[in-house]
Design a protein around this motif. Structure first.
Motif, PDB file in Angstrom:
ATOM      1  N   SER A 130      -1.467  -6.633  -9.054  1.00 28.71           N
ATOM      2  CA  SER A 130      -0.801  -5.981  -7.922  1.00 28.71           C
ATOM      3  C   SER A 130       0.216  -4.929  -8.353  1.00 28.71           C
ATOM      4  O   SER A 130       0.582  -4.052  -7.569  1.00 28.71           O
ATOM      5  N   ALA A 131       0.672  -4.968  -9.626  1.00 29.58           N
ATOM      6  CA  ALA A 131       1.670  -4.000 -10.099  1.00 29.58           C
ATOM      7  C   ALA A 131       1.045  -2.667 -10.499  1.00 29.58           C
ATOM      8  O   ALA A 131       1.751  -1.787 -11.008  1.00 29.58           O
ATOM      9  N   VAL A 132      -0.257  -2.505 -10.267  1.00 29.67           N
ATOM     10  CA  VAL A 132      -0.951  -1.315 -10.745  1.00 29.67           C
ATOM     11  C   VAL A 132      -0.355  -0.035 -10.169  1.00 29.67           C
ATOM     12  O   VAL A 132      -0.269   0.993 -10.846  1.00 29.67           O
ATOM     13  N   PHE A 133       0.102  -0.064  -8.918  1.00 33.55           N
ATOM     14  CA  PHE A 133       0.616   1.153  -8.290  1.00 33.55           C
ATOM     15  C   PHE A 133       2.064   1.446  -8.682  1.00 33.55           C
ATOM     16  O   PHE A 133       2.556   2.545  -8.445  1.00 33.55           O
ATOM     17  N   GLN A 134       2.737   0.442  -9.260  1.00 29.89           N
ATOM     18  CA  GLN A 134       4.069   0.695  -9.781  1.00 29.89           C
ATOM     19  C   GLN A 134       3.998   1.238 -11.210  1.00 29.89           C
ATOM     20  O   GLN A 134       4.812   2.072 -11.600  1.00 29.89           O
ATOM     21  N   MET A 135       3.020   0.784 -11.996  1.00 28.57           N
ATOM     22  CA  MET A 135       2.894   1.244 -13.377  1.00 28.57           C
ATOM     23  C   MET A 135       2.251   2.630 -13.447  1.00 28.57           C
ATOM     24  O   MET A 135       2.768   3.519 -14.150  1.00 28.57           O
ATOM     25  N   PHE A 136       1.152   2.805 -12.718  1.00 30.09           N
ATOM     26  CA  PHE A 136       0.397   4.053 -12.802  1.00 30.09           C
ATOM     27  C   PHE A 136       0.663   4.923 -11.576  1.00 30.09           C
ATOM     28  O   PHE A 136       0.964   4.419 -10.486  1.00 30.09           O
ATOM     29  N   THR A 137       0.523   6.216 -11.759  1.00 30.95           N
ATOM     30  CA  THR A 137       0.714   7.158 -10.656  1.00 30.95           C
ATOM     31  C   THR A 137      -0.616   7.344  -9.931  1.00 30.95           C
ATOM     32  O   THR A 137      -1.360   8.300 -10.172  1.00 30.95           O
ATOM     33  N   PHE A 138      -0.925   6.365  -9.074  1.00 33.45           N
ATOM     34  CA  PHE A 138      -2.087   6.430  -8.184  1.00 33.45           C
ATOM     35  C   PHE A 138      -1.530   6.511  -6.752  1.00 33.45           C
ATOM     36  O   PHE A 138      -1.385   5.486  -6.082  1.00 33.45           O
ATOM     37  N   PRO A 139      -1.166   7.695  -6.266  1.00 36.14           N
ATOM     38  CA  PRO A 139      -0.482   7.793  -4.968  1.00 36.14           C
ATOM     39  C   PRO A 139      -1.325   7.255  -3.817  1.00 36.14           C
ATOM     40  O   PRO A 139      -2.522   7.552  -3.703  1.00 36.14           O
ATOM     41  N   LEU A 140      -0.714   6.447  -2.972  1.00 36.65           N
ATOM     42  CA  LEU A 140      -1.386   5.916  -1.780  1.00 36.65           C
ATOM     43  C   LEU A 140      -1.150   6.851  -0.598  1.00 36.65           C
ATOM     44  O   LEU A 140      -0.015   7.206  -0.277  1.00 36.65           O
ATOM     45  N   LEU A 141      -2.250   7.252   0.043  1.00 35.34           N
ATOM     46  CA  LEU A 141      -2.165   8.053   1.263  1.00 35.34           C
ATOM     47  C   LEU A 141      -1.870   7.156   2.460  1.00 35.34           C
ATOM     48  O   LEU A 141      -1.229   7.579   3.416  1.00 35.34           O
ATOM     49  N   GLU A 142      -2.382   5.922   2.394  1.00 33.55           N
ATOM     50  CA  GLU A 142      -2.139   4.924   3.439  1.00 33.55           C
ATOM     51  C   GLU A 142      -1.952   3.577   2.768  1.00 33.55           C
ATOM     52  O   GLU A 142      -2.564   3.290   1.746  1.00 33.55           O
ATOM     53  N   GLY A 143      -1.114   2.734   3.369  1.00 38.19           N
ATOM     54  CA  GLY A 143      -0.883   1.407   2.822  1.00 38.19           C
ATOM     55  C   GLY A 143       0.407   1.336   2.023  1.00 38.19           C
ATOM     56  O   GLY A 143       1.023   2.352   1.680  1.00 38.19           O
ATOM     57  N   ASP A 144       0.808   0.119   1.707  1.00 44.76           N
ATOM     58  CA  ASP A 144       2.047  -0.140   0.989  1.00 44.76           C
ATOM     59  C   ASP A 144       1.726  -0.436  -0.481  1.00 44.76           C
ATOM     60  O   ASP A 144       1.048  -1.437  -0.767  1.00 44.76           O
ATOM     61  N   PRO A 145       2.174   0.383  -1.422  1.00 40.84           N
ATOM     62  CA  PRO A 145       1.859   0.127  -2.834  1.00 40.84           C
ATOM     63  C   PRO A 145       2.397  -1.199  -3.344  1.00 40.84           C
ATOM     64  O   PRO A 145       1.851  -1.761  -4.292  1.00 40.84           O
ATOM     65  N   GLU A 146       3.451  -1.707  -2.734  1.00 37.11           N
ATOM     66  CA  GLU A 146       4.034  -2.974  -3.181  1.00 37.11           C
ATOM     67  C   GLU A 146       3.149  -4.168  -2.828  1.00 37.11           C
ATOM     68  O   GLU A 146       3.106  -5.159  -3.551  1.00 37.11           O
ATOM     69  N   SER A 147       2.453  -4.089  -1.695  1.00 40.01           N
ATOM     70  CA  SER A 147       1.721  -5.264  -1.203  1.00 40.01           C
ATOM     71  C   SER A 147       0.217  -5.047  -1.058  1.00 40.01           C
ATOM     72  O   SER A 147      -0.489  -5.959  -0.637  1.00 40.01           O
ATOM     73  N   ALA A 148      -0.276  -3.857  -1.413  1.00 37.62           N
ATOM     74  CA  ALA A 148      -1.692  -3.544  -1.169  1.00 37.62           C
ATOM     75  C   ALA A 148      -2.636  -4.509  -1.872  1.00 37.62           C
ATOM     76  O   ALA A 148      -3.714  -4.833  -1.352  1.00 37.62           O
TER      77      ALA A 148
END
Length: 804
Positions: A130-148
């Protein structure tokens, strides 16, 4: 004064328009070639640098180097990452694992409309922490990166994947079914990944989904290594600091394998694309060595263009002695003359750069198609490109014009009485430049022919098995359960020779498995390269059995009691082929050796063939789970009929899955994608280098004919033929070309042999390549001088000598 210098320089360029045009074209070709290589190289070097934390992110690798086995893997075990973070919390900020179920693709379906199910086989699907969006710069257009991805059965789609399944409708909250069993809820939409990423991701599922499938616990074994594991270090913590702790970590966690040599090490995220060629990579990476070679070739081509400029400028100076003398009488200083000639050089270079920019814009679509890049149009007008153009203007302009400027500014007023005589001493520097020019051209010719020959050899080399006319069909568990039925149905076609199943693509990948060997630490397992197969594997690929027999349906116990070794494995265990038969080599049951097969290349030819095992599984569910490919050997060059028949059988046995296939030879050729691109680029750059050299010879020969017009006319009056004139013109170049060949040959031999050593199988350097390089350069020179000789002999001697 600047205006005056520019005016004089422009007048001189127009006065010698033909030679100025040759210079501009030659420089434009050299600069365009250099800039295309610069674009390619800079794009390759950008990989993974778009991540904000890329300087702190490393991938964990594991080297297993015991018992003559060298498995340098890009993956580690499931418990590795969390245990490392737990043991060193002051050093590690976060850990992210990627897992792909160890299959090539997954079936996904949008089941909203059961009458029109949207389904695709997805190659780039991974489960991730689940930490993938905090470590890598994969910007989310929709959704919460913390809980996706913080709970099981969640999935994040790229923007293009969301459109593929849901069109323009909102995707958040909707579901996709994987492999007709597992339902994922879409919890996020992320931007499509940039081209400059070693990740290729279309879908990211939550890794906790796999834990749920495993009854609430990840696999606890430390030796099975299916996870690509990345760590982000704390600020001010270096790679060396954490790597210093890894030996102790190994001793604690790999207790059952502390007597075997396992090395844990880290690899920077930004180094993976060009410097990572481990086993079990996400996909093949590029090669830094090819980037360096292409960069060197690009610089060489630019140098050739600069040498052309110098040669033509110094040769044309024979007609500028009176001009220089008059200017010195009028009080011109040497500094002013240098500025004039450097100004001419800068103007020519400026025109060449503008022409190069036009060429790049026109050829950029073809360049993208050729290299597989996606370089945006308009690249030549962005600020960085303009800065590069300014640097090139100064470097190339000053470098190209420096020698002519310093040479011509030294002339004195004695040259007022006539043209400048270019004696042997004064022409020495120009001769050296001609030698350097052809030295580079000869080396490129030899290197390009060798690279192309090696690539063809790789495509046709004997791998130890038959790769021709083999159709590969990716399979999944439900389909592989019906392998025997599928095989029997296919063999009813008169053009189907054999059908088998295997866990991966033969010649491209394999796994390593635990083996207990008779007489060798029977209480301890060792890990060896192995392939799990189905019946008729040996027959399908025509692998020679040198002792014993192959797996056979005539022996039903083969699935549990038989195993096969290659000759290298037998020698490694200290047996002869005959002694190996009947020995106990246990992998999944009570196997004994029934046959010894000849060595074959289980991986690309970048690595040598080594120890290898073939085995079968008794459990039908285990065999189905590990039958990831079916291989169909056919005897036809018209595949359409056979493929239509295979699809009919496929649709009957597996009606809900899309039918896909590939050809084994094409899959194996794809292993040499970098060599293929390198070879093509080398050919183009070599041709351009030869063109630049030809332009130089054309210019120098033209000046020579102009300078020797009266001499040629006198010789014609005394009966000289075209051949005599050609000999006079070409002999000055031919001995320079032969010197260039003699210097270039040993340099090319050493460099090319070093490159060939990167392959376990390669061609030998052939003597005729050096002869070809000499003949090509001599032929080009003689052809050019022959044309000028023919034109010179057609002049009327009376017109040339009437004022003498």
């Amino acid at each position: 004064m600047l205006r005056h210098l520019l005016t004089i320089a422009t007048r001189n360029l127009l006065k010698h328009f033909n030679y100025s045009l040759l210079n501009i074209i030659g420089l434009a070709i050299g600069i365009s070639s250099f800039l295309f290589i610069l674009i390619y190289v800079s794009d390759e070097l950008k990989y993974d640098r778009f991540h904000e934390n890329h300087k702190q992110i490393y991938r964990m690798n594991r080297l297993y180097d015991s018992n003559d086995i060298n498995e340098d893997a890009a993956t580690v075990s499931f418990p590795f990452g969390p245990a490392l973070a737990e043991d060193y919390p002051d050093m590690i900020k976060s850990v992210v694992r990627f897992f792909d179920f160890q299959v090539s693709e997954m079936l996904f379906e949008n089941m909203e409309d059961t009458t029109d199910v949207i389904k695709f086989n997805e190659e780039w699907f991974y489960l991730a922490d689940s930490a993938v969006f905090q470590m890598f710069t994969f910007p989310l257009l929709e959704g919460d990166p913390e809980s996706a991805l913080d709970r099981p059965n969640c999935i994040v789609l790229t923007e293009s994947s969301a459109k593929k399944y849901f069109g323009d409708e909102p995707a958040i909250g909707k579901t996709l079914r994987m492999e007709e069993q597992i339902v994922f809820e879409v919890t996020g939409i992320m931007e499509d990944l940039p081209e400059q990423s070693h990740f290729k991701i279309d879908m990211l599922g939550s890794l906790s989904t796999f834990r749920a499938l495993q009854r609430g616990q990840f696999p606890q074994t430390w030796i099975w290594n299916p996870c690509w594991t990345y760590v982000q270090l704390q600020e001010n913590i270096t790679k060396e600091q954490l790597e210093a702790q890894l030996p102790d970590f190994h001793l604690r966690q790999y207790a059952d394998f502390k007597d075997q040599k396992i090395t844990l090490y880290m690899q920077a995220l930004s180094d993976i694309h060009l410097q990572s060629h481990h086993e079990y990579e996400m996909h093949p990476n590029g090669k830094l060595s090819y980037i360096k070679i292409l960069s060197l070739i690009g610089v060489f081509v630019l140098i050739l263009a600069c040498i052309n400029f110098m040669n033509l400028a110094t040769a044309s100076s024979s007609g500028r002695g009176r001009e220089i003398g008059m200017k010195k009488v009028a009080g011109a200083r040497r500094r002013q003359l240098r500025l004039q000639f450097l100004g001419e050089s800068l103007i020519i270079t400026l025109f060449a750069i503008v022409l190069s920019a036009i060429i790049i814009e026109l050829l950029l679509p073809a360049f993208n198609n050729f290299t597989g890049k996606s370089i945006d149009p308009g690249i030549v007008i962005n600020p960085l490109s303009l800065a590069v153009g300014l640097v090139l203007l100064l470097v190339v302009g000053l470098l190209s014009g420096s020698y002519p400027a310093f040479f011509l500014s030294r002339l004195d007023t004695s040259h007022l009485k006539g043209t400048l005589s270019m004696g042997a001493g004064k022409g020495l520097a120009r001769k050296v430049l001609v030698v350097v020019q052809f030295l580079i051209s000869v080396a490129l010719i030899i290197g390009t022919i060798t690279a192309f020959s090696q690539l063809n050899y790789l495509r046709k080399a004997d791998l130890g098995f038959d790769r021709d006319q083999v159709i590969l069909i990716p399979t999944k568990f439900n389909t592989a359960l019906h392998f025997d039925r599928f095989s029997e149905e296919l063999k009813k076609h008169n053009q189907v020779v054999a059908v088998t199943g295997m866990e991966d693509i033969l010649g491209a990948n394999h796994n390593t498995r635990s083996v207990v060997v008779e007489g060798m630490f029977e209480d301890q397992a060792f890990w060896y390269p192995a392939f799990l197969v189905r019946y008729d594997f040996i027959e399908t690929f025509k692998i020679p059995v040198v002792e014993g027999r192959a797996f056979s349906r005539d022996f039903p116990s083969d699935t549990s009691e038989a195993i096969m070794l290659n000759e290298s494995m037998v020698r490694h265990l200290g047996w002869t082929n005959e002694e190996a038969i009947g020995k106990a080599v246990r992998m999944d049951g009570n196997e004994r050796v029934i046959g010894v097969f000849a060595d074959f290349n289980a991986l690309s030819l970048h690595k040598p063939a080594g120890n290898f095992i073939l085995d079968m599984l008794e459990n039908p569910f285990g065999a189905a789970a590990l039958t990831r490919y079916m291989a169909v050997k056919v005897n036809t060059d018209d595949y359409n009929e056979v493929l239509d028949y295979i699809q009919v059988v496929w649709d009957d046995i597996s009606p809900t899955r899309p039918f896909e296939y590939s050809f084994l030879d094409e899959e194996l050729n794809a292993l040499y994608k970098d060599e293929n691109s390198f070879s093509k680029l080398s050919i183009i750059l070599t041709i351009l280098a030869i063109v630049i050299a030809c332009l130089g010879i054309i210019g120098l020969t033209s000046f020579m004919v102009e300078r020797k017009t009266k001499e040629i006319s006198v010789r014609r009056v005394h009966g000289a033929t075209v051949s005599n004139v050609n000999t006079m013109l070409s002999k000055e170049f031919l001995w320079l070309i032969m010197i260039a060949n003699l210097i270039s040959w040993p340099l090319a031999w050493f460099g090319i042999n070093s490159w060939l050593e990167n392959f376990s199988k390669h061609i030998d350097m052939q003597w005729y390549l050096f002869l070809v390089s000499a003949l090509v350069t001599v032929f080009i020179t003689v052809s050019i001088t022959s044309i000028h000789a023919f034109r010179a002999t057609k002049m009327n001697p009376a017109d040339t000598l009437k004022y003498e």
